[in-house]
Enzyme design. Structure first.
Site, mmCIF file in Angstrom:
data_model
loop_
_atom_site.group_PDB
_atom_site.id
_atom_site.type_symbol
_atom_site.label_atom_id
_atom_site.label_comp_id
_atom_site.label_asym_id
_atom_site.label_seq_id
_atom_site.Cartn_x
_atom_site.Cartn_y
_atom_site.Cartn_z
ATOM 1 N N GLY A 14 0.817 -1.221 0.000
ATOM 2 C CA GLY A 14 0.000 0.000 0.000
ATOM 3 C C GLY A 14 0.847 1.266 0.000
ATOM 4 O O GLY A 14 2.067 1.209 0.201
ATOM 5 N N GLY A 101 -2.972 2.675 12.202
ATOM 6 C CA GLY A 101 -3.189 3.914 11.453
ATOM 7 C C GLY A 101 -4.442 3.850 10.599
ATOM 8 O O GLY A 101 -4.891 4.869 10.081
ATOM 9 N N HIS A 158 -8.019 15.182 0.190
ATOM 10 C CA HIS A 158 -7.145 14.014 0.015
ATOM 11 C C HIS A 158 -7.147 13.573 -1.440
ATOM 12 O O HIS A 158 -8.027 13.971 -2.214
ATOM 13 C CB HIS A 158 -7.619 12.835 0.886
ATOM 14 C CG HIS A 158 -7.239 12.977 2.328
ATOM 15 N ND1 HIS A 158 -8.026 13.652 3.232
ATOM 16 C CD2 HIS A 158 -6.145 12.553 3.018
ATOM 17 C CE1 HIS A 158 -7.438 13.624 4.420
ATOM 18 N NE2 HIS A 158 -6.297 12.976 4.319
ATOM 19 N N LYS A 162 -8.722 7.770 -1.788
ATOM 20 C CA LYS A 162 -9.109 7.615 -0.378
ATOM 21 C C LYS A 162 -10.529 7.081 -0.264
ATOM 22 O O LYS A 162 -11.438 7.577 -0.938
ATOM 23 C CB LYS A 162 -8.961 8.944 0.369
ATOM 24 C CG LYS A 162 -9.227 8.792 1.860
ATOM 25 C CD LYS A 162 -8.727 9.951 2.669
ATOM 26 C CE LYS A 162 -9.041 9.801 4.138
ATOM 27 N NZ LYS A 162 -8.377 8.647 4.775
HETATM 28 P P1 NAD Z 1 -3.718 1.501 0.291
HETATM 29 O O1 NAD Z 1 -5.009 1.048 -0.294
HETATM 30 O O2 NAD Z 1 -2.660 2.061 -0.612
HETATM 31 O O3 NAD Z 1 -3.050 0.289 1.115
HETATM 32 C C1 NAD Z 1 -3.750 -0.610 1.922
HETATM 33 C C2 NAD Z 1 -3.006 -1.942 1.854
HETATM 34 O O4 NAD Z 1 -3.569 -2.861 2.804
HETATM 35 C C3 NAD Z 1 -3.120 -2.617 0.481
HETATM 36 O O5 NAD Z 1 -1.823 -2.995 0.054
HETATM 37 C C4 NAD Z 1 -3.987 -3.848 0.761
HETATM 38 O O6 NAD Z 1 -3.690 -4.946 -0.090
HETATM 39 C C5 NAD Z 1 -3.595 -4.128 2.209
HETATM 40 N N1 NAD Z 1 -4.555 -5.005 2.889
HETATM 41 C C6 NAD Z 1 -5.918 -4.901 2.917
HETATM 42 N N2 NAD Z 1 -6.427 -5.957 3.595
HETATM 43 C C7 NAD Z 1 -5.375 -6.711 4.008
HETATM 44 C C8 NAD Z 1 -5.259 -7.932 4.741
HETATM 45 N N3 NAD Z 1 -6.338 -8.589 5.199
HETATM 46 N N4 NAD Z 1 -4.020 -8.424 4.985
HETATM 47 C C9 NAD Z 1 -2.918 -7.768 4.551
HETATM 48 N N5 NAD Z 1 -2.971 -6.621 3.830
HETATM 49 C C10 NAD Z 1 -4.186 -6.110 3.566
HETATM 50 O O7 NAD Z 1 -4.100 2.559 1.406
HETATM 51 P P2 NAD Z 1 -3.155 3.647 2.128
HETATM 52 O O8 NAD Z 1 -3.291 4.964 1.437
HETATM 53 O O9 NAD Z 1 -1.793 3.066 2.365
HETATM 54 O O10 NAD Z 1 -3.952 3.813 3.510
HETATM 55 C C11 NAD Z 1 -4.170 2.696 4.375
HETATM 56 C C12 NAD Z 1 -4.979 3.152 5.592
HETATM 57 O O11 NAD Z 1 -4.193 4.070 6.381
HETATM 58 C C13 NAD Z 1 -6.276 3.918 5.244
HETATM 59 O O12 NAD Z 1 -7.253 3.588 6.211
HETATM 60 C C14 NAD Z 1 -5.853 5.382 5.375
HETATM 61 O O13 NAD Z 1 -6.922 6.250 5.631
HETATM 62 C C15 NAD Z 1 -4.928 5.276 6.578
HETATM 63 N N6 NAD Z 1 -3.976 6.391 6.752
HETATM 64 C C16 NAD Z 1 -3.766 6.787 8.047
HETATM 65 C C17 NAD Z 1 -2.838 7.766 8.340
HETATM 66 C C18 NAD Z 1 -2.563 8.100 9.780
HETATM 67 O O14 NAD Z 1 -1.668 8.932 10.056
HETATM 68 N N7 NAD Z 1 -3.272 7.463 10.733
HETATM 69 C C19 NAD Z 1 -2.113 8.376 7.300
HETATM 70 C C20 NAD Z 1 -2.337 7.948 5.982
HETATM 71 C C21 NAD Z 1 -3.262 6.930 5.723
#
Ligand code: NAD
Length: 269
Positions: A14, A101, A158, A162
């Protein structure tokens, strides 16, 4: 010699997963000991460095989280709500610190983390950056200082991939504004989760979500009254700020008592 905690990253391919892998491998305070992707993903079975288009890192992507967690002291998890719930139970079983996160979790899903937090440290925040967590504190202060002549609007932007809206950060800011004002967010933001629905009520807190291009994350808290406006703003231009915060949380959680924590605890704000 001080012990260097072993870290597992879930959601390896991700946007945040790849940033976290770089952050942990660049750090001399942590070791990357495992990376997890969902079953059927074409990265499973490959060296994660090679899958990312670079040199081998000696860590193979697995779809067996428990096996990976058993080698680690912390799991950093930016995936999806269903996956995060599964990882919470497994991280507790392996006694790993679980840094969450993932955003977009429902109230029921958040409540379902409770059993895991009896056995392990969970640090969960809708935004892991120092700047946003400071902004949350400032929002609370400003809302407490102003009366209801000031409407409060949270405006966020965003990238167009998202999934959730408003963002987890926008909800943190809305909660902080409501807390500062001494009201319950659920009662004052009927326009909240669906955006611009319903008419403005006095004391209401509104949310506005913009989705476009490659915006990493932008948040404004607008306090608007007749004759004047205050805007508190945070602009994220690099996902590394979230990854650095998450790693800090994973290190902070080592040796802490089981329970649920957030970035305000980690950063001592
Ligand atoms: P993304 O879609 O690019 O990545 C998510 C990843 O999780 C993908 O590679 C997917 O294959 C993997 N995944 C999903 N289900 C899975 C499972 N059961 N087992 C293993 N892997 C699995 O998304 P992203 O932009 O990287 O964001 C991910 C999350 O983090 C979102 O909820 C986003 O809102 C959040 N986020 C939080 C912060 C923070 O500071 N808290 C900052 C940025 C993003």
């Amino acid at each position: 010699m001080t012990h260097i905690p072993g870290i597992v990253i879930t959601g390896a391919s991700g946007r945040m997963g790849q940033m976290l892998i770089r952050t942990v491998t660049d750090s001399d305070q942590a070791r990357l000991v495992g990376v997890v992707e969902r079953t059927g993903h074409d990265w499973v079975g490959q060296d994660v460095g090679v899958a990312m288009g670079g040199a081998a890192l000696g860590v193979t992507v697995t779809d067996d989280p428990l096996e990976a967690f058993a080698q680690a002291q912390a799991v950093i998890d930016f995936t999806a709500p269903e996956a995060t719930l599964e990882f919470a139970a497994l991280a507790a079983q392996a006694r790993c610190v679980h840094v969450i996160g993932t955003t977009g979790m429902s109230d029921e899903q958040i409540a379902a983390l409770e059993p895991a937090s009896r056995h392990a440290v969970i640090v969960r925040a809708g935004n892991m950056s120092l700047g946003v967590n400071l902004l949350v504190q400032l929002t609370k202060k400003v809302a407490a200082a102003l009366d209801e002549d000031f409407d409060i609007e949270v405006i966020e932007g965003h990238h167009h991939h998202k999934v959730d809206a408003p963002s987890g950060t926008a909800l943190m800011l809305g909660e902080a504004a409501a807390e500062g004002r001494g009201v319950d967010l659920a009662e004052v933001s009927d326009r909240g989760r669906d955006g611009m629905t319903g008419a403005r009520k006095r004391g209401d807190i509104g949310f506005h979500a913009i989705r476009g291009g490659d915006i990493v994350g932008e948040h404004d808290v607008l306090f608007a009254a007749p004759g004047e406006r205050i805007v508190l703003r945070h602009l994220a231009t690099d996902r590394a700020i979230f990854a650095r915060g998450a790693l800090k949380a994973a290190l902070w959680g080592q040796g802490k008592a089981p329970g649920q924590y957030d970035m305000v605890d980690v950063l001592g704000l």
